[in-house]
Design a protein around this motif. Structure first.
Motif, PDB file in Angstrom:
ATOM      1  N   GLU A 151      10.814   8.367 -18.733  1.00 32.69           N
ATOM      2  CA  GLU A 151      11.174   7.873 -20.064  1.00 32.69           C
ATOM      3  C   GLU A 151      12.099   8.855 -20.744  1.00 32.69           C
ATOM      4  N   GLU A 152      11.730  10.115 -20.652  1.00 27.28           N
ATOM      5  CA  GLU A 152      12.521  11.152 -21.283  1.00 27.28           C
ATOM      6  C   GLU A 152      13.910  11.208 -20.685  1.00 27.28           C
ATOM      7  N   LEU A 153      13.936  11.118 -19.394  1.00 32.25           N
ATOM      8  CA  LEU A 153      15.219  11.149 -18.700  1.00 32.25           C
ATOM      9  C   LEU A 153      16.112  10.021 -19.204  1.00 32.25           C
ATOM     10  N   ASN A 154      15.523   8.839 -19.287  1.00 30.20           N
ATOM     11  CA  ASN A 154      16.284   7.681 -19.726  1.00 30.20           C
ATOM     12  C   ASN A 154      16.773   7.823 -21.155  1.00 30.20           C
ATOM     13  N   TRP A 156      19.518  10.178 -21.299  1.00 29.69           N
ATOM     14  CA  TRP A 156      20.699   9.586 -20.699  1.00 29.69           C
ATOM     15  C   TRP A 156      21.402   8.678 -21.697  1.00 29.69           C
ATOM     16  N   ASN A 157      20.634   7.861 -22.374  1.00 31.53           N
ATOM     17  CA  ASN A 157      21.227   6.987 -23.372  1.00 31.53           C
ATOM     18  C   ASN A 157      21.938   7.770 -24.454  1.00 31.53           C
ATOM     19  N   ASP A 158      21.237   8.844 -24.906  1.00 30.81           N
ATOM     20  CA  ASP A 158      21.850   9.701 -25.921  1.00 30.81           C
ATOM     21  C   ASP A 158      23.173  10.236 -25.436  1.00 30.81           C
ATOM     22  N   HIS A 159      23.099  10.737 -24.215  1.00 29.09           N
ATOM     23  CA  HIS A 159      24.292  11.358 -23.667  1.00 29.09           C
ATOM     24  C   HIS A 159      25.444  10.368 -23.604  1.00 29.09           C
ATOM     25  N   ASN A 160      25.114   9.148 -23.196  1.00 26.60           N
ATOM     26  CA  ASN A 160      26.143   8.124 -23.106  1.00 26.60           C
ATOM     27  C   ASN A 160      26.792   7.855 -24.449  1.00 26.60           C
ATOM     28  N   LYS A 161      25.927   7.735 -25.437  1.00 26.28           N
ATOM     29  CA  LYS A 161      26.460   7.463 -26.787  1.00 26.28           C
ATOM     30  C   LYS A 161      27.352   8.603 -27.218  1.00 26.28           C
ATOM     31  N   LEU A 190      30.101  12.289 -17.129  1.00 28.61           N
ATOM     32  CA  LEU A 190      29.169  11.821 -16.110  1.00 28.61           C
ATOM     33  C   LEU A 190      28.924  12.904 -15.062  1.00 28.61           C
ATOM     34  N   ASN A 191      30.010  13.525 -14.629  1.00 24.68           N
ATOM     35  CA  ASN A 191      29.864  14.543 -13.597  1.00 24.68           C
ATOM     36  C   ASN A 191      28.996  15.686 -14.069  1.00 24.68           C
ATOM     37  N   LEU A 192      29.190  16.106 -15.347  1.00 24.58           N
ATOM     38  CA  LEU A 192      28.385  17.202 -15.863  1.00 24.58           C
ATOM     39  C   LEU A 192      26.927  16.800 -15.910  1.00 24.58           C
ATOM     40  N   TRP A 193      26.702  15.573 -16.296  1.00 29.53           N
ATOM     41  CA  TRP A 193      25.309  15.086 -16.328  1.00 29.53           C
ATOM     42  C   TRP A 193      24.717  15.160 -14.932  1.00 29.53           C
ATOM     43  N   ARG A 194      25.525  14.647 -13.979  1.00 29.98           N
ATOM     44  CA  ARG A 194      25.057  14.654 -12.603  1.00 29.98           C
ATOM     45  C   ARG A 194      24.736  16.057 -12.147  1.00 29.98           C
ATOM     46  N   ASP A 195      25.665  16.997 -12.397  1.00 23.74           N
ATOM     47  CA  ASP A 195      25.482  18.328 -11.850  1.00 23.74           C
ATOM     48  C   ASP A 195      24.365  19.078 -12.536  1.00 23.74           C
ATOM     49  N   ASN A 196      24.241  18.885 -13.868  1.00 28.98           N
ATOM     50  CA  ASN A 196      23.291  19.708 -14.606  1.00 28.98           C
ATOM     51  C   ASN A 196      21.913  19.093 -14.731  1.00 28.98           C
ATOM     52  N   GLY A 202      11.792  -2.322 -16.292  1.00 27.74           N
ATOM     53  CA  GLY A 202      12.953  -2.048 -17.128  1.00 27.74           C
ATOM     54  C   GLY A 202      13.363  -0.600 -16.999  1.00 27.74           C
ATOM     55  N   LEU A 203      12.362   0.256 -16.995  1.00 29.46           N
ATOM     56  CA  LEU A 203      12.620   1.699 -16.876  1.00 29.46           C
ATOM     57  C   LEU A 203      13.314   1.995 -15.548  1.00 29.46           C
ATOM     58  N   MET A 204      12.777   1.361 -14.504  1.00 26.31           N
ATOM     59  CA  MET A 204      13.346   1.544 -13.183  1.00 26.31           C
ATOM     60  C   MET A 204      14.801   1.085 -13.182  1.00 26.31           C
ATOM     61  N   ARG A 205      15.011  -0.053 -13.774  1.00 25.14           N
ATOM     62  CA  ARG A 205      16.358  -0.615 -13.759  1.00 25.14           C
ATOM     63  C   ARG A 205      17.338   0.309 -14.435  1.00 25.14           C
ATOM     64  N   ASN A 206      16.917   0.821 -15.547  1.00 18.77           N
ATOM     65  CA  ASN A 206      17.839   1.705 -16.264  1.00 18.77           C
ATOM     66  C   ASN A 206      18.119   2.964 -15.488  1.00 18.77           C
ATOM     67  N   THR A 207      17.057   3.507 -14.880  1.00 13.61           N
ATOM     68  CA  THR A 207      17.235   4.751 -14.129  1.00 13.61           C
ATOM     69  C   THR A 207      18.188   4.530 -12.955  1.00 13.61           C
TER      70      THR A 207
END
Lengths: 732, 231
Positions: A97-100, A103-108, A138-144, A175-180
């Protein structure tokens, strides 16, 4: 025009006021950095987009793009590291949940930042070939985050755990799975594949390996297949709900391989529940399921087909070579038809009418029907039975259906010429005894045979029908010309053209005087109108209706064969007759006479004669009397029908011999035809061509063909080539 | 032109002196004499008695295969008789004009049987010669006799089996095709039948013969062994 000096217009660049403040870049950057912080801290509302955009724009314009970019990288990375810590700190189920959320925050945040830095995105970045802002984010998110040591493995195991839980029946947060999963997909297909899909497929394979092993030990085939189907559908559903659609083929492959392909052989051959049992018990649903599942794996369908074929051939072979079933030809054929219907239905309902299965069915039938050399005879007898009585009261459409089914069996026969011979015999008997249920049905079958085999096959059969009709007209003409005969016994003559009817040796017996005279009158009448023809009476094929009065006055009308009539009429002039006297008077051949007497003296309900001694068999010293005590419930008593019987051994041999003899000229004709057109041809090709030409009638034996070739060489139709002894030459 | 022996030359000389004829004519007359010696008193042909006498003169057994070779040279149409034409054809072909010459030519005729090509011609000729006039096929007994005679010359190890087989299984006359194909068979297929080709367009009788050999274990090659294992 005045004399003006030419002026060159120059349009100069619109220049800003350049503020050459050395701290300018740093100051501007600080504004932007601060903005980024605020964005990440959800404080974006207090920012002015226009101002930030302008600042970024200025930086790039004043050649500080590099600083801006690297600053962006640093700042974002720092934030992500913070975020990473908070995700790592999440306990148990809250991890995802936290990850998601993050992630949403980061996207915004990323979107806002990108909008602010759009000028850089469009100018500096392409020029310096750096990664655009969004992608960078995205890449930074991926790497970090995703690839951070603490998160990477935990993420994977969490996801796999959830999938496993769902597979074992728990409900999970889809839903959580889908988003992840979507997050992983957005980060790049290689991220999705490496960080999730590959391990997912491996774990799934392991899971299904174990599960299939468990099932196969405790389930029967039908149940196993049900379970496999359920699992397969589950996986497809899972994909639809929260995985990448491109994974569908891969996961279904895994399930197919582990649950089906690996256990295919064991399933098909499972005792008491495998394919053969399903076929025997007409388990359409199970078979359909097996078909659909096996269709997905290599060789699945061919395995089903092969097992079905060998089972069918085995069953068919037993059916056909079983001594019991050979005793009743009608039963024999009916069982074949039933078997065919059964498999037709199976293929239709469970195997989606696949052509390859149809072909397997046909080739199997062709194989075992021809294992019994009496099949042609039996099929003809079956048809005979149907046309005599079996089709009584059956609707026209149903008649067609039955005849079509018979034609299907007929097509399987290799020795169609044997069938033709028997069919002719049986048809002759039917026509002459007037025992056919439906003229239309007869004609319909002839038409079907003609369509199948050509005009030549049926021309003689049609000739038989024509003869029957012509005979009727002849009889009318006869009685019209001889009105004085209307008082006496009624004569009905069928005139048969020799070539069309099955050849019978002509045995004439002595007719009673009344009949003999009548027959002579007919003969002269006929020959009067048809000069140049020869008539010979076939006394072994006729019937007679006689009125009889017995000892106590009981009157009956007896329907008998011509032979029987001859015998009975003798008793008008004698009370007692010995076998020898009867034989002498009638001149009926011995074996026929014995059968004839037996049917009148030894059969209950038909014993119009009495025999001394009362044994079952006819001896040459027996004596015969009219049975004055004869009784029957019916006024009309039928004795001795000329029914088509299954042939006795010697008769069978004789027919077979005649068939073999008939084949010889056909083979020779084929050889001559082929050699005439080819002029020169080698041995093997001659054999091949001849076989092909004769295929529609019978399977030609290569040895027989060879003998015919030698016969033709002997008679100088062909010769061997002088240099190559395997080559034959046509001699004109 | 004939090479004349000494005494012979003298005779011819004598003849020529007396009659005044040419050498050729003289030789012809000598041949005619021979013919007169053997010809049947009532017909213009040499029949059995004449042939017996001839055999005596040239010291050859009438059953000797050399007589077949002689008949071949004569292009005789049927055995046990020679027409005048045939007799002269033979003499001409062999260069014979006297009994001495005749006897001298015997070894030559025997040697012809060793020639592959000529043997084939003689073999094929034998069919037409040995069969009854007007018949198409050769009676089995005669055929067997001929085969035994011929294959004594050109060794074919299976000839006895062949004859036994025919007597046991066939019992009918032999067709020309079978006759000529048998020589091919004897020539090309080895005695263990290892190179026998079942698809080789051999006459049916020969196929049966091979089967007969296999069935009776006469031929034990790999082929027949696998057959037995099937039984």
């Amino acid at each position: 025009m005045s004399n003006q000096k030419k002026r060159n217009f120059q349009i100069e660049a619109f220049k800003h006021r350049v503020v050459v403040d050395p701290k300018y870049a740093e100051k501007t950057w600080k504004i932007l950095e601060h903005a980024i912080h605020e964005i990440y801290n959800h404080n974006a509302s207090g920012l002015s987009f226009e101002e930030l955009y302008r600042n970024a724009y200025n930086m790039v314009l004043h050649k500080f793009g590099e600083k801006l970019y690297s600053g962006l990288v640093t700042t974002m990375t720092a934030h992500l590291k913070e975020i990473s810590k908070s995700i790592e700190a999440a306990q148990g189920d809250l991890f995802l949940e936290e990850l998601n959320r993050k992630w949403n925050d980061h996207n915004k945040a990323l979107q806002m930042i990108r909008d602010i830095l759009m000028y850089m995105d469009r100018t500096y970045i392409p020029n310096s070939r750096k990664t655009p802002v969004y992608e960078l984010g995205l890449n930074l998110w991926r790497d970090n985050i995703i690839h951070s040591g603490k998160i990477q493995s935990r993420l994977l195991s969490t996801l796999l755990e959830l999938v496993h839980r769902e597979r074992t029946g728990e409900v999970i947060d889809r839903g959580l799975m889908r988003n992840t999963i979507k997050m992983l997909m957005d980060l790049g297909s290689s991220v999705y594949q490496d960080d999730f899909e590959k391990p997912f497929l491996e774990v799934s394979a392991e899971f299904y390996k174990v599960e299939s092993q468990k099932f196969i030990e405790c389930c029967d085939c039908g149940d196993y297949l049900k379970k496999a189907e359920i699992r397969l559908n589950e996986e497809i559903e899972r994909i639809a709900h929260y995985l990448d659609v491109k994974s569908e083929a891969k996961i279904t492959n895994v399930v197919e391989k582990e649950m089906i392909a690996n256990h295919m052989t064991r399933l098909v051959h499972m005792e008491n529940s495998g394919l053969v049992n399903m076929l025997l018990d007409d388990k359409y649903e199970d078979l359909g399921r097996m078909y659909n599942l096996f269709k997905r794996v290599p060789n699945g369908l061919s395995m089903i087909r092969d097992v079905m074929t060998s089972h069918l051939r085995e069953t068919g072979k037993q059916l056909v070579t079983d001594a019991e079933s050979s005793k009743d030809p009608v039963e024999f054929v009916q069982r074949l038809l039933d078997e065919r219907d059964k498999y037709d239905k199976i293929i239709c309902q469970a195997f989606s009418n696949a052509k390859t299965f149809q072909n397997a069915l046909n080739s199997s039938f062709e194989y075992f029907i021809n294992l019994n050399s009496r099949s042609p005879e039996f099929i003809s007898l079956f048809v005979d039975d149907k046309l005599r009585k079996g089709l009584k009261g059956v609707s026209e459409e149903d008649v067609e259906i039955i005849l079509d089914k018979v034609m299907m069996l007929f097509r399987y026969l290799q020795e169609k010429d044997v069938f033709e011979k028997y069919y002719k015999q049986h048809l002759a008997k039917r026509l002459l005894s007037g025992k056919t249920v439906s003229d239309d049905a007869e004609r319909s079958l002839i038409v079907k045979l003609k369509t199948e085999c050509g005009y030549q096959f049926t021309s003689k059969l049609e000739g038989m029908f024509t003869d029957m009709k012509t005979s009727q007209d002849t009889m009318q003409g006869f009685y019209a010309n001889h009105p004085e005969l209307a008082e006496g016994p009624t004569l009905v003559v069928q005139v048969l053209t020799t070539g069309s009817w099955p050849t019978q040796p002509t045995i004439t017996c002595n007719l009673p005087t009344e009949m003999a005279a009548l027959c002579e009158k007919f003969r002269s009448h006929y020959l009067g109108t048809h000069t140049g023809r020869r008539l010979s009476w076939q006394t072994n094929m006729g019937t007679a209706d006689i009125k009889a009065t017995f000892g106590k006055g009981q009157k009956h009308e007896l329907n008998v064969s011509t032979y029987q009539m001859c015998v009975l009429m003798l008793f008008n002039n004698a009370d007692r007759l010995s076998y020898k006297e009867i034989e002498q008077a009638t001149e009926i051949p011995a074996s026929d006479l014995k059968r004839c007497l037996q049917s009148m003296a030894c059969v209950k309900g038909k014993n119009v004669l009495r025999k001394e001694p009362m044994s079952k068999d006819i001896g040459t010293d027996d004596a015969f009397f009219v049975n004055d005590k004869f009784t029957s419930k019916f006024y009309k008593v039928k004795i001795g029908t000329v029914v088509a019987q299954k042939e006795s051994e010697p008769e069978k041999l004789e027919t077979r011999q005649r068939v073999e003899e008939d084949r010889k000229p056909q083979i020779e004709a084929a050889i001559v035809r082929i050699m005439k057109s080819r002029r020169v041809l080698d041995h093997n090709n001659v054999i091949a061509e001849v076989t092909k030409q004769l295929q529609s009638r019978f399977l030609a034996n290569p040895t027989e063909i060879k003998k015919r070739i030698e016969s033709l060489i002997e008679r100088e139709f062909l010769e061997r080539d002088s240099d190559d002894r395997k080559l034959y030459r046509y001699l004109a | 032109m004939h090479k004349l022996g000494r005494s012979h030359r003298d005779k011819v000389q004598q003849f020529m002196t007396i009659t005044g004829a040419s050498e050729k004519a003289a030789l012809q007359a000598l041949k005619a004499n021979l013919y007169k010696r053997y010809k049947d008193p009532y017909t213009d042909m040499i029949l059995v008695d004449g042939i017996t006498l001839l055999c005596n003169d040239i010291q050859v057994d009438p059953q000797d295969i050399v007589m077949l070779v002689l008949s071949w040279h004569m292009k005789a149409s049927t055995m046990c008789e020679y027409s005048k034409q045939e007799f002269f054809t033979g003499l001409q072909a062999l260069g014979i004009d006297s009994l001495g010459k005749f006897r001298e030519r015997i070894p030559f005729m025997r040697s012809e049987l060793k020639d592959e090509q000529k043997f084939g011609e003689i073999y094929n000729f034998a069919f037409g010669w040995a069969k009854e006039k007007g018949q198409k096929s050769l009676a089995l007994d005669t055929a067997i006799g001929m085969w035994q005679l011929l294959f004594a010359e050109k060794q074919w190890p299976l000839v006895d089996h062949w004859c036994q087989f025919l007597q046991a299984r066939h019992n009918k006359a032999i067709s020309r095709d079978t006759w000529s194909q048998l020589l091919e068979f004897a020539r090309t297929v080895d005695t263990s039948l290892s190179n026998y080709d079942a698809e080789g367009a051999w006459p049916y009788l020969i196929d049966e013969f091979v089967e007969y050999l296999n069935e009776n274990g006469i031929i034990s090659n790999a082929q027949s062994m696998t057959d037995w294992s099937k039984k």
